[in-house]
Design an enzyme around this catalytic site. Structure first.
Site, mmCIF file in Angstrom:
data_model
loop_
_atom_site.group_PDB
_atom_site.id
_atom_site.type_symbol
_atom_site.label_atom_id
_atom_site.label_comp_id
_atom_site.label_asym_id
_atom_site.label_seq_id
_atom_site.Cartn_x
_atom_site.Cartn_y
_atom_site.Cartn_z
ATOM 1 N N ASP A 82 1.210 -1.234 0.245
ATOM 2 C CA ASP A 82 0.471 -0.066 0.079
ATOM 3 C C ASP A 82 0.392 1.262 0.145
ATOM 4 O O ASP A 82 1.821 0.784 0.558
ATOM 5 C CB ASP A 82 -1.009 -0.052 1.459
ATOM 6 C CG ASP A 82 -1.857 0.960 1.597
ATOM 7 O OD1 ASP A 82 -2.189 1.578 0.358
ATOM 8 O OD2 ASP A 82 -2.421 1.027 2.393
ATOM 9 N N ASP A 106 -4.183 3.390 2.702
ATOM 10 C CA ASP A 106 -5.705 3.300 2.591
ATOM 11 C C ASP A 106 -6.092 1.961 3.191
ATOM 12 O O ASP A 106 -7.517 1.483 2.692
ATOM 13 C CB ASP A 106 -6.777 3.643 1.631
ATOM 14 C CG ASP A 106 -6.930 2.933 0.162
ATOM 15 O OD1 ASP A 106 -5.112 2.080 0.061
ATOM 16 O OD2 ASP A 106 -6.688 2.848 -0.986
ATOM 17 N N ILE A 133 -4.723 -0.972 1.425
ATOM 18 C CA ILE A 133 -5.350 -1.833 0.333
ATOM 19 C C ILE A 133 -3.457 -1.571 -0.708
ATOM 20 O O ILE A 133 -3.481 -0.181 -0.941
ATOM 21 C CB ILE A 133 -6.244 -1.245 -0.796
ATOM 22 C CG1 ILE A 133 -7.681 -1.179 -0.074
ATOM 23 C CG2 ILE A 133 -6.703 -2.072 -2.076
ATOM 24 C CD1 ILE A 133 -8.806 -0.797 -0.211
ATOM 25 N N ASP A 148 -1.714 -1.665 -4.263
ATOM 26 C CA ASP A 148 -2.312 -0.469 -5.196
ATOM 27 C C ASP A 148 -0.146 -0.876 -6.138
ATOM 28 O O ASP A 148 0.246 -0.727 -5.849
ATOM 29 C CB ASP A 148 -2.726 1.136 -5.384
ATOM 30 C CG ASP A 148 -1.110 1.937 -3.774
ATOM 31 O OD1 ASP A 148 -0.165 1.182 -3.530
ATOM 32 O OD2 ASP A 148 -1.481 2.165 -3.001
ATOM 33 N N ASN A 177 -14.572 -14.829 -19.551
ATOM 34 C CA ASN A 177 -15.684 -15.288 -19.259
ATOM 35 C C ASN A 177 -17.196 -14.725 -19.160
ATOM 36 O O ASN A 177 -17.850 -14.889 -20.015
ATOM 37 C CB ASN A 177 -15.650 -16.614 -18.303
ATOM 38 C CG ASN A 177 -17.164 -17.298 -18.241
ATOM 39 O OD1 ASN A 177 -17.222 -18.011 -19.129
ATOM 40 N ND2 ASN A 177 -17.386 -17.179 -17.145
ATOM 41 N N ASP A 184 -22.316 -14.755 -17.725
ATOM 42 C CA ASP A 184 -21.195 -14.977 -18.302
ATOM 43 C C ASP A 184 -21.960 -14.359 -19.319
ATOM 44 O O ASP A 184 -22.820 -14.132 -20.571
ATOM 45 C CB ASP A 184 -21.797 -16.787 -18.817
ATOM 46 C CG ASP A 184 -20.921 -17.661 -17.841
ATOM 47 O OD1 ASP A 184 -20.649 -17.067 -16.979
ATOM 48 O OD2 ASP A 184 -20.377 -18.303 -18.414
ATOM 49 N N ASP A 224 -8.419 -16.277 -18.152
ATOM 50 C CA ASP A 224 -9.270 -16.766 -16.611
ATOM 51 C C ASP A 224 -10.245 -17.810 -17.540
ATOM 52 O O ASP A 224 -11.138 -17.008 -18.065
ATOM 53 C CB ASP A 224 -9.936 -15.836 -16.125
ATOM 54 C CG ASP A 224 -10.708 -16.043 -14.724
ATOM 55 O OD1 ASP A 224 -9.724 -16.661 -13.992
ATOM 56 O OD2 ASP A 224 -11.813 -15.763 -14.462
ATOM 57 N N LEU A 227 -15.988 -21.096 -21.124
ATOM 58 C CA LEU A 227 -16.118 -20.250 -22.407
ATOM 59 C C LEU A 227 -17.004 -21.242 -22.913
ATOM 60 O O LEU A 227 -17.668 -19.096 -22.920
ATOM 61 C CB LEU A 227 -14.858 -19.910 -22.992
ATOM 62 C CG LEU A 227 -13.666 -19.413 -22.610
ATOM 63 C CD1 LEU A 227 -12.506 -19.181 -23.964
ATOM 64 C CD2 LEU A 227 -13.677 -17.789 -21.579
ATOM 65 N N GLU A 244 -21.000 -22.525 -23.203
ATOM 66 C CA GLU A 244 -21.330 -24.310 -22.664
ATOM 67 C C GLU A 244 -22.558 -25.471 -23.824
ATOM 68 O O GLU A 244 -22.967 -23.460 -25.129
ATOM 69 C CB GLU A 244 -22.946 -24.012 -22.216
ATOM 70 C CG GLU A 244 -22.285 -22.975 -20.890
ATOM 71 C CD GLU A 244 -21.557 -21.354 -20.829
ATOM 72 O OE1 GLU A 244 -22.431 -21.018 -21.768
ATOM 73 O OE2 GLU A 244 -20.792 -21.318 -20.460
ATOM 74 N N GLU A 289 -6.002 -20.149 -18.012
ATOM 75 C CA GLU A 289 -6.130 -21.642 -16.596
ATOM 76 C C GLU A 289 -7.747 -22.042 -16.789
ATOM 77 O O GLU A 289 -8.361 -21.596 -16.797
ATOM 78 C CB GLU A 289 -6.289 -19.787 -15.886
ATOM 79 C CG GLU A 289 -6.601 -20.385 -13.910
ATOM 80 C CD GLU A 289 -8.576 -19.766 -13.980
ATOM 81 O OE1 GLU A 289 -8.819 -21.488 -12.936
ATOM 82 O OE2 GLU A 289 -9.435 -20.160 -14.485
HETATM 83 C C1 NOJ Z 1 -11.019 -17.924 -11.720
HETATM 84 C C2 NOJ Z 1 -10.442 -17.441 -10.696
HETATM 85 O O1 NOJ Z 1 -8.666 -17.643 -10.703
HETATM 86 C C3 NOJ Z 1 -10.450 -16.956 -9.725
HETATM 87 O O2 NOJ Z 1 -10.296 -16.174 -8.704
HETATM 88 C C4 NOJ Z 1 -12.368 -16.909 -10.118
HETATM 89 O O3 NOJ Z 1 -12.919 -17.084 -8.826
HETATM 90 C C5 NOJ Z 1 -12.610 -18.141 -11.395
HETATM 91 N N1 NOJ Z 1 -12.285 -17.431 -12.158
HETATM 92 C C6 NOJ Z 1 -14.028 -15.966 -11.398
HETATM 93 O O4 NOJ Z 1 -13.614 -15.343 -11.959
#
Ligand code: NOJ
Length: 729
Positions: free
Chosen positions: A167, A171, A173, A175, A248, A316, A346, A351, A353, A417
């Site tokens: 921080d 505050d 947090i 940054d 997503n 989504d 992410d 992505l 369905e 991921e």
């Molecule tokens: C994967 C992320 O790593 C996680 O932290 C997040 O909650 C979900 N995707 C949703 O975006």
């Protein structure tokens, strides 16, 4: 064939040409494919034809092959497409010929800019235009670290939650300015790439993974200008910066979703809507999301359900809508224009369905998992890892290639991921083959899954299974990666059979072949901080509330997201000032476990981490070979070797209190002579200074290597690979 003079097709010209003549003036002067066809070669020419030939990638569109001797190697690439509207194509030649990793264009059919001539080309990423032909002179991976592999292949990638790091404005947090103040530290780790979890404008219901403006920075972290300065700072240190990219879903506060709720025709189809079953009384499907909620939430505004794979405040996006695809590319472009070096995309498995909307079956492994909240209780046959999701990743890879090419940029890395234990599904994100590439780094969570196992299963044989599974499933065209944990799994130090084993796991992370990803704080062995439902006002990760008392402890992610522990001298470990309350309480361990203390100690996790990062920058840790030597319940050992160097890494997996383990590595490595010696290069902090292996430089007889519980060691063998049968490929 051997007639005195003959006209040959463009492919066979290079095929027959003697290696040394590939660089001759004659060939250099050939400026187009058409001219190649006119070349006449004579008997003399063929007689000098030396070196071997090996086909590389051969498709309808491409003819390519290697010509090589022991000392030299060339890759000859001929694009056969005649349609002038054909797109720029990217191929991956990596791994097809020994340890060659890069090349320089020595001959090309098109005129090259001086930039292109100077620049070496990574074999994972060879771009070619319609009708182009060129010859690359190849370099071994291990000849020069900086030149060896693309940056993303040899770097250590350091994941940071900006809110939890430093921080600067008191505050409570962390940054962007705070992060800038800590760049010296990050650089001192030897880490060259940082990855920031989301810092976009967000209501912060899911640590920023709920985005309300994809093209701005949340004010709690600073401004876009601050971010620009950060990028410059990072780049001026020859480091790189990657950001999380969350395609997503959006936040429900995003203007697109708000417009959809108000029936704006342009935006309705940005999201996924469905009527309920049984006259709207039941949910459209039984799908359970990854945040402990059903995937459907009713909107009274639209009298329909919208889909959300995560929290109900994270609707989504609909990737069957071309407009959404365009928007996503605009967002990519926005950050690329600012100078970002890559993205960690992410939730790629979520992505797309299946739009047939069938229910999903319960998983056979569900055991006693509560199917109303636990994602793993189902087989997500309809809502995860659909072929459309793989295609999207490939599409984005292409988009980034094109952007890099058009803007004369270095390689832009694409990390994905896909959090699943199903390794085959993870591997598919690499792409279909050498042409249809997807993710460069589909994150390998297998060690994380190993650490999820019950105590009695966290032994060497299980570890071996995990490591070998990854290696044997890795496509031959793909580059490996390793991670120990992330913001989504509890801290590694808190999950290992004993905390001291962290050093051995650093060795697995940093000394195996592949990109390494490390989560901030793991370099000092930071531990989890427990949270309880009773102290709910401390909790930031509200997703955890969905899991009720039974699973709360397992699911709460605040445990591993506590502020970085810098010093014991200042309040709040130096993360923020004494007068404010940090946004998340610190782990109680900070007084004795912090950066300052570990920098000052003679030996520490931090110091070993730094030492291993340096070691990894030397051959054979890049560009060399790797093999497992032994795996038992108690022990895991592997070697890395190349040319005259061999390193042996041995980890005793037992937790404290077991008998020492004694091994004869002379036999295990099938050494020809009776005695084999190794020099101590690095050792875990728990190896006592006065032991035989307690000093770097000590030479140990490997007939009799003794390791106590949780000890780990790196040894350099005092012999050549040719003397060790085990090192033969
Ligand atoms: C994967 C992320 O790593 C996680 O932290 C997040 O909650 C979900 N995707 C949703 O975006």
């Amino acid at each position: 064939m051997c007639s005195s003079s003959l006209s040959v097709a463009k492919e066979s010209f290079f095929l027959l040409a003697p290696l040394e003549l590939l660089r001759s003036e004659d060939v250099k002067n050939i400026t187009s494919i058409e001219e190649l066809e006119k070349v006449k070669i004579d008997e003399q020419f063929i007689r000098y034809c030396i070196g071997e030939y090996k086909p590389a990638i051969i498709t309808d569109n491409l003819f390519s092959f290697f010509r090589f001797t022991e000392k030299q190697a060339y890759l000859i690439i001929i694009d056969k497409r005649i349609d002038s509207t054909s797109e720029l194509q990217r191929y991956n030649f990596y791994g097809l010929l020994d340890t060659y990793g890069k090349g320089k264009i020595v001959i090309s059919s098109s005129t090259l800019t001086s930039e292109q001539i100077k620049k070496s080309i990574n074999l994972t990423n060879v771009l070619i235009n319609q009708g182009q032909t060129f010859i690359l002179e190849l370099f071994q991976l291990h000849t020069d670290y900086d030149e060896s592999q693309d940056w993303w292949m040899h770097d250590v990638i350091y994941e940071i939650i900006v809110a939890s790091y430093q921080d600067s404005n008191n505050d409570g947090i962390g940054d962007i300015q705070g992060l800038r103040q800590r760049l010296d530290y990050i650089q001192s780790l030897g880490v060259n790439t940082i990855w920031l979890t989301p810092i976009y404008t967000s209501p912060w219901k899911d640590y920023g993974y709920d985005i309300s403006n994809f093209c701005d920075i949340d004010s709690r972290f600073g401004t876009l200008d601050d971010f620009r300065i950060l990028i410059d700072d990072v780049h001026s240190r020859q480091m790189r910066i990657i950001i999380d990219f969350v395609p997503n879903h959006t936040s429900n506060e995003h203007p697109w979703f708000q417009a959809a709720l108000h029936n704006d025709p342009k935006y309705i189809d940005y999201y996924i809507w469905h009527k309920g079953k049984n006259n709207g009384k039941e949910l459209p499907t039984n799908w359970l999301g990854a945040s402990g909620q059903r995937m459907w939430t009713f909107s009274s505004e639209r009298n329909m359900y919208y889909l959300h794979q995560f929290l109900d405040c994270q609707p989504d996006l609909n990737f069957r809508n071309e407009n959404v695809l365009d928007e996503i590319e605009k967002i990519f472009r926005f950050w690329l224009d600012l100078g970002i070096d890559g993205f960690r995309v992410d939730a790629v498995r979520h992505l797309i369905e299946n739009d047939q909307y069938h229910d999903e079956p319960l998983s056979k492994d569900a055991k006693d998992m509560d199917p109303n909240i636990m994602y793993v209780a189902y087989d997500h046959t309809e809502s995860a890892d659909q072929s459309g999701s793989y295609e999207l990743v490939q599409r984005w890879r292409k988009f980034l290639d094109k952007y890099a090419y058009e803007n004369n940029r270095n390689y832009i890395v694409l990390i994905t991921e896909a959090y699943t234990v199903d390794i085959k599904k993870v591997m598919r994100y690499f792409g279909n083959n050498r042409e249809e590439r997807g993710s460069d780094i589909p994150i390998n969570f297998l060690i994380t899954y190993y650490l999820d196992k019950d105590e009695n299963e966290k032994h060497g044989l299980e570890l071996d299974k995990v490591l070998s599974d990854w290696q044997s499933n890795l496509p031959e065209y793909a580059w490996s990666n390793w991670c120990l944990g992330s913001h989504d799994s509890h801290r590694i130090t808190s999950r290992l059979p004993s905390k001291e084993l962290i050093d051995g796991f650093y060795m697995l992370l940093l000394l195996q072949s592949g990109t390494a990803l490390i989560y901030y704080g793991d370099e000092i062995g930071m531990c989890d901080r427990p949270f309880t439902l009773a102290n709910s006002d401390e909790i930031v990760d509200i997703t955890a509330f969905n899991y009720g008392e039974k699973y709360f402890d397992k699911m709460i992610r605040d445990r591993q997201r506590t502020p970085m522990q810098w010093t014991s001298q200042e309040a709040n470990a130096g993360f923020t000032s004494s007068t404010v309350k940090p946004f998340l309480p610190l782990s109680d361990t900070w007084h004795e476990l912090n950066v300052e203390q570990q920098q000052n100690a003679l030996r520490s996790h931090l110091k070993l981490f730094q030492q291993l990062v340096k070691l990894r920058q030397q051959a054979p840790f890049y560009g060399g070979y790797q093999k497992k030597v032994i795996a038992t319940k108690e022990l895991y050992a592997f070697i890395r070797w190349l040319d005259t160097n061999i390193y042996l890494i041995v980890i005793n997996i037992n937790k404290k209190g077991h008998d020492p383990i004694i091994n004869d590595f002379t036999k295990l490595l099938k050494y020809q002579n009776k005695e084999l010696f190794g020099e101590v290069i690095a050792r875990s902090c728990n190896i006592l200074d006065d032991s035989l292996i307690g000093k770097e430089g000590n030479q140990i007889n490997l007939n009799n290597l003794i390791l106590q519980s949780s000890e780990a060691i790196v040894l350099k063998l005092l012999t050549c690979p040719s003397n060790i049968s085990f090192c033969q490929q």
